[in-house]
Structures are given as C-alpha cells and as structure tokens.
Design a protein around this motif. Sequence first.
Motif, PDB file in Angstrom:
ATOM      1  N   ARG B 119      59.054  20.460 -19.754  1.00 42.03           N
ATOM      2  CA  ARG B 119      58.322  19.505 -19.719  1.00 42.03           C
ATOM      3  C   ARG B 119      56.700  19.762 -19.839  1.00 42.03           C
ATOM      4  N   THR B 120      55.918  18.937 -20.099  1.00 43.82           N
ATOM      5  CA  THR B 120      54.439  19.228 -20.065  1.00 43.82           C
ATOM      6  C   THR B 120      53.945  19.703 -18.904  1.00 43.82           C
ATOM      7  N   GLY B 121      53.116  20.737 -18.764  1.00 41.09           N
ATOM      8  CA  GLY B 121      52.420  21.060 -17.483  1.00 41.09           C
ATOM      9  C   GLY B 121      51.390  20.282 -17.187  1.00 41.09           C
ATOM     10  N   LEU B 122      51.521  19.197 -16.105  1.00 43.65           N
ATOM     11  CA  LEU B 122      50.546  18.221 -15.833  1.00 43.65           C
ATOM     12  C   LEU B 122      49.432  19.198 -15.169  1.00 43.65           C
ATOM     13  N   PRO B 123      48.148  18.605 -15.043  1.00 44.40           N
ATOM     14  CA  PRO B 123      47.147  18.959 -14.425  1.00 44.40           C
ATOM     15  C   PRO B 123      47.176  19.076 -13.028  1.00 44.40           C
ATOM     16  N   ARG B 124      48.007  19.690 -12.264  1.00 42.59           N
ATOM     17  CA  ARG B 124      48.258  19.465 -10.824  1.00 42.59           C
ATOM     18  C   ARG B 124      48.739  21.011 -10.521  1.00 42.59           C
ATOM     19  N   ASP B 125      48.782  21.323  -9.170  1.00 44.26           N
ATOM     20  CA  ASP B 125      49.472  22.481  -8.853  1.00 44.26           C
ATOM     21  C   ASP B 125      50.812  22.812  -9.276  1.00 44.26           C
ATOM     22  N   ALA B 126      51.358  23.800  -9.348  1.00 45.43           N
ATOM     23  CA  ALA B 126      52.772  24.482  -9.995  1.00 45.43           C
ATOM     24  C   ALA B 126      53.327  25.189  -8.747  1.00 45.43           C
ATOM     25  N   TYR B 127      54.468  25.258  -8.714  1.00 41.60           N
ATOM     26  CA  TYR B 127      55.267  26.116  -7.946  1.00 41.60           C
ATOM     27  C   TYR B 127      56.406  26.753  -8.614  1.00 41.60           C
ATOM     28  N   ALA B 128      56.625  28.061  -8.003  1.00 46.46           N
ATOM     29  CA  ALA B 128      57.877  28.652  -8.683  1.00 46.46           C
ATOM     30  C   ALA B 128      58.824  29.546  -7.675  1.00 46.46           C
ATOM     31  N   ARG B 129      60.254  29.578  -7.973  1.00 51.91           N
ATOM     32  CA  ARG B 129      60.783  30.558  -7.442  1.00 51.91           C
ATOM     33  C   ARG B 129      61.502  31.635  -8.112  1.00 51.91           C
ATOM     34  N   ALA B 130      61.754  32.711  -7.731  1.00 54.00           N
ATOM     35  CA  ALA B 130      62.709  33.698  -8.534  1.00 54.00           C
ATOM     36  C   ALA B 130      63.800  34.012  -7.861  1.00 54.00           C
ATOM     37  N   ARG B 131      64.759  34.197  -8.821  1.00 56.44           N
ATOM     38  CA  ARG B 131      66.151  34.496  -8.390  1.00 56.44           C
ATOM     39  C   ARG B 131      66.620  35.872  -8.954  1.00 56.44           C
ATOM     40  N   ILE B 132      66.564  36.943  -7.989  1.00 55.53           N
ATOM     41  CA  ILE B 132      67.027  38.242  -8.850  1.00 55.53           C
ATOM     42  C   ILE B 132      68.513  38.096  -9.037  1.00 55.53           C
ATOM     43  N   THR B 133      69.358  37.913 -10.343  1.00 55.62           N
ATOM     44  CA  THR B 133      70.527  37.680 -10.584  1.00 55.62           C
ATOM     45  C   THR B 133      71.172  39.112 -10.386  1.00 55.62           C
ATOM     46  N   ARG B 134      70.515  40.280 -10.788  1.00 57.27           N
ATOM     47  CA  ARG B 134      71.050  41.498 -10.773  1.00 57.27           C
ATOM     48  C   ARG B 134      69.849  42.420 -10.571  1.00 57.27           C
ATOM     49  N   SER B 135      69.983  43.472  -9.567  1.00 55.17           N
ATOM     50  CA  SER B 135      69.160  44.414  -9.452  1.00 55.17           C
ATOM     51  C   SER B 135      69.839  45.527  -9.288  1.00 55.17           C
ATOM     52  N   GLY B 136      69.643  46.592 -10.312  1.00 54.01           N
ATOM     53  CA  GLY B 136      70.145  47.676 -10.356  1.00 54.01           C
ATOM     54  C   GLY B 136      69.292  48.966 -10.173  1.00 54.01           C
ATOM     55  N   ARG B 137      69.800  50.197 -10.384  1.00 58.07           N
ATOM     56  CA  ARG B 137      69.097  51.248 -10.077  1.00 58.07           C
ATOM     57  C   ARG B 137      67.856  51.297 -11.162  1.00 58.07           C
ATOM     58  N   ARG B 138      68.100  50.833 -12.294  1.00 59.47           N
ATOM     59  CA  ARG B 138      67.150  51.090 -13.483  1.00 59.47           C
ATOM     60  C   ARG B 138      66.823  49.577 -14.012  1.00 59.47           C
ATOM     61  N   TYR B 139      67.606  48.788 -13.911  1.00 63.41           N
ATOM     62  CA  TYR B 139      67.308  47.567 -14.657  1.00 63.41           C
ATOM     63  C   TYR B 139      67.615  46.124 -13.850  1.00 63.41           C
ATOM     64  N   ALA B 140      66.809  45.035 -13.807  1.00 64.10           N
ATOM     65  CA  ALA B 140      67.031  44.058 -13.011  1.00 64.10           C
ATOM     66  C   ALA B 140      66.997  42.748 -14.056  1.00 64.10           C
ATOM     67  N   SER B 141      67.618  41.707 -13.711  1.00 66.13           N
ATOM     68  CA  SER B 141      67.692  40.328 -14.458  1.00 66.13           C
ATOM     69  C   SER B 141      66.815  39.382 -13.543  1.00 66.13           C
ATOM     70  N   VAL B 142      65.991  38.538 -13.823  1.00 66.02           N
ATOM     71  CA  VAL B 142      65.431  37.878 -12.949  1.00 66.02           C
ATOM     72  C   VAL B 142      65.554  36.406 -13.710  1.00 66.02           C
ATOM     73  N   GLN B 143      65.806  35.122 -12.854  1.00 65.50           N
ATOM     74  CA  GLN B 143      65.616  34.007 -13.228  1.00 65.50           C
ATOM     75  C   GLN B 143      64.387  33.234 -12.326  1.00 65.50           C
ATOM     76  N   VAL B 144      63.641  32.410 -13.092  1.00 68.14           N
ATOM     77  CA  VAL B 144      62.485  31.688 -12.535  1.00 68.14           C
ATOM     78  C   VAL B 144      62.358  30.266 -12.689  1.00 68.14           C
ATOM     79  N   GLU B 145      62.136  29.429 -11.890  1.00 68.79           N
ATOM     80  CA  GLU B 145      61.984  28.050 -12.125  1.00 68.79           C
ATOM     81  C   GLU B 145      60.874  27.441 -11.556  1.00 68.79           C
ATOM     82  N   GLY B 146      60.062  26.805 -12.454  1.00 72.47           N
ATOM     83  CA  GLY B 146      58.756  26.357 -12.187  1.00 72.47           C
ATOM     84  C   GLY B 146      58.655  24.794 -12.112  1.00 72.47           C
ATOM     85  N   TRP B 147      58.093  24.106 -10.962  1.00 71.75           N
ATOM     86  CA  TRP B 147      58.203  22.776 -11.095  1.00 71.75           C
ATOM     87  C   TRP B 147      56.802  22.296 -10.472  1.00 71.75           C
TER      88      TRP B 147
END
Lengths: 173, 169
Positions: B119-147
Amino acid sequence: MARIHGLLCAYWGKITRARLVSSEKRPKKVASVQDPDKNTKIARQFFDAIPYCRTLNMRLDEIGAGQAEMSMPYDERLIGDPATGVISGGAVSALMDSCGGAAVISHPDNTSATATIDLRIDYMRSATPGQRIRAKASCFHVTRSVAFVRAQAFDDDETIPVATAAGAFTFVK
Amino acid sequence: MNRKKPEPVQVIKTRRDAALQTLVGSVPFIDFLGLKFDRRGDELTAIFPFDDRFIGNPVLPAIHGGATAAFLELTAVVGLAWSILWDATETGDFNIADMTAENLPRLPKTIDFTVDYLRTGLPRDAYARARITRSGRRYASVQVEGWQDNRDRPFAQGIGHFLMPSSKA
C-alpha cells in the motif's frame, strides 16, 4: 517504492510525459526521445522536486527509451556498517528503485504513471567507501500491465556490480 | 544451596536497553533515518517517525519506496544482530554489560532483500517487526512486516537473507 513511486510518477507524467513518449504520438510540439540533453534536464528538474532523492543527493544522469541511469555520492551519514564505512544497502535500494521507476516512465509504450510492485536487490559485494554509486536500469520486458525491470549498481570498479536488482512495476500501454 | 540473588529488574532492563542503544547508535544510517527501537523482552519494534525528507511523491504526499526498503532492511539487520547478542548473552559467550561503542559485535551482512509494496506509505509514522525464520551458523532468513495506523493492514513486507558475522558475537 511502490505505489508511492507510482504516484510520484503520475506527477512526473503530468510534467514530462509529453516530452518523453515517442514522437509519433505527439509529432511536432514536443522534444523527441532522441533529445537527451533536454530530457535529462527535464528529468533532473523533476527529480530535484522529490524530497528523498534530494536528501540522498541523487542525480539523474541519463534517461530515455526504457532506460535510465542515476547516481548518488558517497556520504558518511549513509554508512550501514560502522566497522568498514560501507554504505547501507538501504541507501542503494532507494537509488535502484528511483532508477527503475525512471526507466519505466521513459519507455516509449508507457502511457501512464507507474508503481513498484516489488523489488529484489542482491548485494554482490561491498561498495568501496568514498566512491560514487551509479545505477543503470532498463525495462527487460513490458506487457500490457507489467514492466519487468533489471538494474545494476556500480562504484568506480565497473567489472562487478555492487548490487543488482530485479523488480516488477505497474505499466499501462 | 547457595543460590545467587537475582538482580533487580531495573538493573537488567537498564543494561539491556543500554546494549540495544549502543548497537543501534553505532550505525549512522539508522540515525540518518531517525529510526527508534522499542524493546519488550527480546522483541523489538522499529519505529520510523515521519519526516518531509522521506517523501517520494510530493503530490500525495507519500513516503519514498527507497526509504521504506531501508526501514525494513534495517529492522531485519538490527533484529538479527539483537538476537545474536541475546543468545550469546544467555549462553554466557558474551556479556552485554561489556559492550561499548569501541567493542561492538560485527553486524550481519545483507545477501539479498526483497520488498513487496502493498500500500502507499502515508505521511505518518511507520512501525515494523522482524521475524527470524531461520538463523544458522552462516546464514539467516528474516521476514519483516511494516505497518502504519493499522497493524492488520501492512503497507510493506520484506524478506531477506543475511550472512552471519564470522567471529562469535
């Protein structure tokens, strides 16, 4: 940059589309796509009006026929890795997105504004601190409703890109 | 049994908040964007206060997609760095009390990052949280959602892969 860019580009469209779209449609009154100086000048004026592009000191270097080149100077405020002084990937994203949007807008078949649907960036290597980042974007393929864009970003070493990007943008033929 | 008395909660909170601030304060681009991180236990919420500098479309106005992308990516990087620090502290490998601006753990490096502009990023404050779906010794996958105003209507989501710092956190 999404819808944002789209609308941004709607704005751009109002100002410059007449000049950027292929000359068959508007034969006499406007400058043709082959007039890069004029297009670049107009585009630069347009990009100067976008606050975030100004914030990052972006410059539109080339535009036309579904391709665009934009660049941005190194700036210590954009550092993402304090240990090395390497610029943040997030700053490179902004350049890639803007450059992709500019390429879509300048496509000869484009008749409308555009919006980024998604953008993926692959970070190939660290950008060398102190060097200007240059992005080159082009419309890889356009359909009636989607423009598939590819982009690359370089520093002074043009053999391996700093980053590459692939994105989908809304498109109206 | 001679069990050590637990530390007062305020001491623990102050130490953890100080460690987070040291981590966040070390990255110039986070400061440039004005991002803040709110901590509840190990959960972080990133806050991106709106400013006219971040406008990408002056007509609407709307936030520039590049600013949104940076916000999500930095949320992922800080979230991942924080989780590495947290785990290292839990296992006793690292003591966040020892952390200073000169003695920072290396940050994870972004391999790739994809932003889905919903959606359009409105001229207001935005928030986000990250979720680490996998965290290994060398690689990690992370999902982030912003609202923005409404948590159930995200304006952007991101997914990225990261290279973990090689030395121990």
